[in-house]
Scaffold this motif. Structure first.
Motif, PDB file in Angstrom:
ATOM      1  N   SER A  37       0.864  -1.130   0.076  1.00  0.00           N
ATOM      2  CA  SER A  37      -0.035  -0.012  -0.038  1.00  0.00           C
ATOM      3  C   SER A  37       1.051   1.304  -0.179  1.00  0.00           C
ATOM      4  CB  SER A  37      -0.917  -0.034   1.280  1.00  0.00           C
ATOM      5  OG  SER A  37      -1.644   1.215   1.355  1.00  0.00           O
ATOM      6  N   VAL A  38       1.787   1.418   1.081  1.00  0.00           N
ATOM      7  CA  VAL A  38       2.641   2.609   0.856  1.00  0.00           C
ATOM      8  C   VAL A  38       3.396   2.816  -0.145  1.00  0.00           C
ATOM      9  CG1 VAL A  38       4.513   3.473   2.567  1.00  0.00           C
ATOM     10  CG2 VAL A  38       2.813   2.408   3.697  1.00  0.00           C
ATOM     11  N   ARG A  40       3.051   1.752  -3.486  1.00  0.00           N
ATOM     12  CA  ARG A  40       1.887   2.175  -4.560  1.00  0.00           C
ATOM     13  C   ARG A  40       1.751   3.767  -4.370  1.00  0.00           C
ATOM     14  NH1 ARG A  40      -3.086  -1.547  -5.509  1.00  0.00           N
ATOM     15  NH2 ARG A  40      -3.294   0.080  -7.267  1.00  0.00           N
ATOM     16  N   ASP A  41       1.653   4.332  -2.945  1.00  0.00           N
ATOM     17  CA  ASP A  41       1.578   5.689  -2.845  1.00  0.00           C
ATOM     18  C   ASP A  41       2.541   6.424  -3.263  1.00  0.00           C
ATOM     19  OD1 ASP A  41      -1.226   5.128  -2.138  1.00  0.00           O
ATOM     20  OD2 ASP A  41      -0.884   5.477  -0.205  1.00  0.00           O
ATOM     21  N   LEU A  44       2.986   6.991  -6.910  1.00  0.00           N
ATOM     22  CA  LEU A  44       1.938   7.815  -7.462  1.00  0.00           C
ATOM     23  C   LEU A  44       2.800   9.419  -7.076  1.00  0.00           C
ATOM     24  CD1 LEU A  44      -0.364   8.715  -8.837  1.00  0.00           C
ATOM     25  CD2 LEU A  44      -1.701   8.138  -6.912  1.00  0.00           C
ATOM     26  N   LEU A  45       3.253   9.373  -5.879  1.00  0.00           N
ATOM     27  CA  LEU A  45       3.871  10.727  -5.552  1.00  0.00           C
ATOM     28  C   LEU A  45       5.065  10.999  -6.572  1.00  0.00           C
ATOM     29  CD1 LEU A  45       4.205  10.685  -1.655  1.00  0.00           C
ATOM     30  CD2 LEU A  45       2.805  11.968  -2.865  1.00  0.00           C
ATOM     31  N   SER A 361      -5.733   2.423   3.796  1.00  0.00           N
ATOM     32  CA  SER A 361      -5.272   2.362   2.363  1.00  0.00           C
ATOM     33  C   SER A 361      -5.386   3.852   1.823  1.00  0.00           C
ATOM     34  CB  SER A 361      -6.395   1.530   1.360  1.00  0.00           C
ATOM     35  OG  SER A 361      -6.047   1.594  -0.018  1.00  0.00           O
ATOM     36  N   GLY A 362      -4.176   4.218   1.182  1.00  0.00           N
ATOM     37  CA  GLY A 362      -4.222   5.677   0.467  1.00  0.00           C
ATOM     38  C   GLY A 362      -3.850   6.641   1.628  1.00  0.00           C
ATOM     39  N   SER A 363      -3.435   6.370   2.760  1.00  0.00           N
ATOM     40  CA  SER A 363      -3.571   7.616   3.948  1.00  0.00           C
ATOM     41  C   SER A 363      -2.247   8.637   3.550  1.00  0.00           C
ATOM     42  CB  SER A 363      -2.992   6.822   5.283  1.00  0.00           C
ATOM     43  OG  SER A 363      -1.690   5.893   5.081  1.00  0.00           O
ATOM     44  N   LEU A 364      -1.311   8.134   2.834  1.00  0.00           N
ATOM     45  CA  LEU A 364      -0.360   9.056   2.571  1.00  0.00           C
ATOM     46  C   LEU A 364      -0.868   9.981   1.431  1.00  0.00           C
ATOM     47  CD1 LEU A 364       2.642   9.793   2.821  1.00  0.00           C
ATOM     48  CD2 LEU A 364       3.278   7.966   0.802  1.00  0.00           C
ATOM     49  N   LEU A 365      -1.589   9.640   0.493  1.00  0.00           N
ATOM     50  CA  LEU A 365      -2.207  10.652  -0.441  1.00  0.00           C
ATOM     51  C   LEU A 365      -3.069  11.373   0.222  1.00  0.00           C
ATOM     52  CD1 LEU A 365      -2.703   8.143  -3.566  1.00  0.00           C
ATOM     53  CD2 LEU A 365      -0.854   9.487  -2.917  1.00  0.00           C
ATOM     54  N   TYR A 369      -2.663  15.590   0.131  1.00  0.00           N
ATOM     55  CA  TYR A 369      -3.465  15.997  -1.194  1.00  0.00           C
ATOM     56  C   TYR A 369      -4.778  16.359  -0.845  1.00  0.00           C
ATOM     57  CZ  TYR A 369       0.539  14.903  -4.170  1.00  0.00           C
ATOM     58  OH  TYR A 369       1.663  14.915  -4.716  1.00  0.00           O
TER      59      TYR A 369
END
Length: 506
Positions: A37-38, A40-41, A44-45, A361-365, A369
């Motif tokens: 999960s991390v 993948r984020d 994307l970054l 899931s997706g917490s970094l994004l 953002y």
């Protein structure tokens, strides 16, 4: 989906070209699902134009491998005693993690996407320079971390355990400028050609400081994050000014170490973690207790990072190395190491540190953002000096507002009205070196408890064009949301509407 992109678009532009150091500690990397999960984020970054240094720890895997080989797992003061068995386990675990991350970053988009949205030649190498497998992320690693043996401390021989001394910032920046993601592990290297087992937290901190990173992001479980109040069931604060984070740590340390010298100013506190003292100079402009006299050749505006003016940061000594020479330790006894890391990094010049939950899931994004985020942000940039105005500030506020009143940008207030609004805690001011340089008011809107008006927003002319207006507005938005429980902010203006529209107002 469309609304999310509209909300995220200002942050996409803001973060493009920024340098982020992302730390995945060993307890997170041990979980395949969390790692997937991390990473993948992170990929994307990178696609969104962020320069990424990814630090991957392996502490849990090292302990497990050491036990499997019949070795003993031994920690002293949070540092592993690394014997030969543990060293072999560390090299294996870190190597495995590096390969896993590189594999995850090599994941290509599906054929249906590439066929619909991209033209390329027959062998798969299109104009954008994608590899033959469709992936466009290059992950690189190397001997960027310099370390030394910890040696024997208080009778304990730490053997192959290393202390990070500095980072090859030039080499990392070169790779980042080429568009690579730089992968770092917890392994460091010394002048004798040895591999040493360091801590991933130390590696991430040194890297963020020496690169002058815009953000240091720590993927950590919420149980390791600070809470508002004493009840662990209370939610994690979305925003902590640096001074609040320092006060939080000092309170914990002072409460739990009363028998050993007591508080940050006690016998222990004056040593390694004296940086927690509020009066401790963060820019090297004065004398700190226990430190050498500092003579600065720079103006206040030129001091953007901690200790730049001690001897002058140059090619021979790094920022992080300078801190270590002063005997400072970022770990504070009894305190959560994640928050210690965040506070120290911010005080040492990293603008913001984020503590983000890897289980979501997706917490970094979401953290980076969206306006409210999902983790805990510790910030040291200029609005850390913003506070509620007191009666002693009203004349300074009047001085800042007078030019704007004269040209009609701000409504006129009598002295009595201004004093009344200050007494009602409507006004907030940004203070620099004891001088009020900006102000704004947050006033209730009629009978609507969830709505406030942003009024009397002004920055002194000599301090404009330095990002202080943006910092003050973000402070006001955070204060309105966190403290006033406001869901709506209003603004009445005709002269500065464009500036506020660009920052999310409609």
């Amino acid at each position: 989906f469309v609304e999310f992109f509209r909300q995220a678009s200002p942050y996409i532009a803001l973060h493009r070209g920024s340098t982020f150091v992302v730390l995945i500690p060993g307890d997170v990397s041990a979980s395949t699902a969390k790692m997937n999960s991390v990473v993948r984020d992170v990929s994307l970054l990178h696609d969104l134009g962020v320069r990424i240094v990814l630090v991957v720890g392996a502490s849990d895997q090292v302990s497990e491998l050491t036990k499997m080989r019949g070795g003993e797992v031994n920690f002293v003061d949070d540092y592993r005693v690394t014997d030969e068995a543990a060293m072999e386990a560390a090299m294996e675990a870190n190597g495995k993690n590096q390969v896993l991350v590189q594999a995850l970053l090599s994941r290509a988009p599906t054929i249906s996407i590439t066929r619909r949205h991209r033209d390329g030649d027959e062998d798969g190498a299109g104009e954008r320079g994608m590899a033959s497998n469709g992936a466009n992320v290059v992950a690189t690693s190397g001997n960027y971390i310099f370390a030394k043996r910890m040696g024997t401390v208080n009778g304990t021989d730490f053997q192959r355990t290393g202390e990070v001394t500095r980072v090859d910032a030039k080499g990392i920046k070169k790779k980042l400028s080429q568009g690579d993601i730089v992968l770092l592990s917890s392994l460091g290297f010394n002048a004798a050609g040895e591999v040493l087992n360091c801590q991933s937290f130390d590696v991430a901190l040194a890297t963020a400081i020496d690169l002058k990173a815009d953000k240091l992001i720590v993927m950590t479980d919420p149980s390791h994050m600070p809470y508002e109040g004493n009840d662990s069931a209370e939610r994690v604060p979305r925003y902590l000014p640096l001074r609040s984070a320092e006060a939080y740590l000092a309170k914990i340390y002072g409460t739990k170490d009363l028998n050993g010298g007591g508080g940050v100013n006690g016998a222990n506190g004056v040593a390694n973690w004296r940086w927690l003292q509020m009066e401790y100079s963060i820019d090297g402009s004065g004398t700190n207790k226990g430190d050498e006299q500092i003579v600065s050749a720079y103006s206040n505006d030129e001091r953007e990072h901690l200790f730049d003016s001690i001897r002058g940061v140059n090619e021979r000594i790094s920022r992080f190395e300078e801190l270590m020479e002063r005997g400072l330790s970022w770990r504070v006894p009894h305190c959560p190491q994640e928050l210690c890391l965040a506070a120290f990094a911010c005080k040492a010049g990293v603008r913001r540190t984020h503590l983000v939950d890897p289980t979501v899931s997706g917490s970094l994004l979401v953290e980076l953002y969206t306006r409210d985020g999902i983790g805990c942000m510790v910030a040291r940039d200029r609005y850390e000096g913003t506070r509620i105005a007191t009666m002693a500030d009203w004349e300074s506020i009047k001085r800042i507002l007078e030019p704007l009143v004269a040209n009609g940008a701000v409504i006129a207030r009598s002295d009595e009205q201004l004093i009344d609004e200050v007494c009602k805690n409507y006004f907030h001011v940004t203070e620099r070196d004891g001088k009020v340089i900006a102000c704004c008011a947050l006033k209730p809107c009629g009978n609507a408890p969830d709505a406030h008006e942003v009024a009397a927003f002004a920055v002194s002319p000599e301090y404009r064009r330095g990002g202080r207006g943006d910092a003050l507005l973000e402070y006001a938005e955070n204060y309105a949301c966190e403290t006033l429980a406001t869901s709506r902010l209003f603004l009445l203006t005709t002269r500065t509407a464009d500036w506020f529209v660009q920052r999310g107002f409609e």
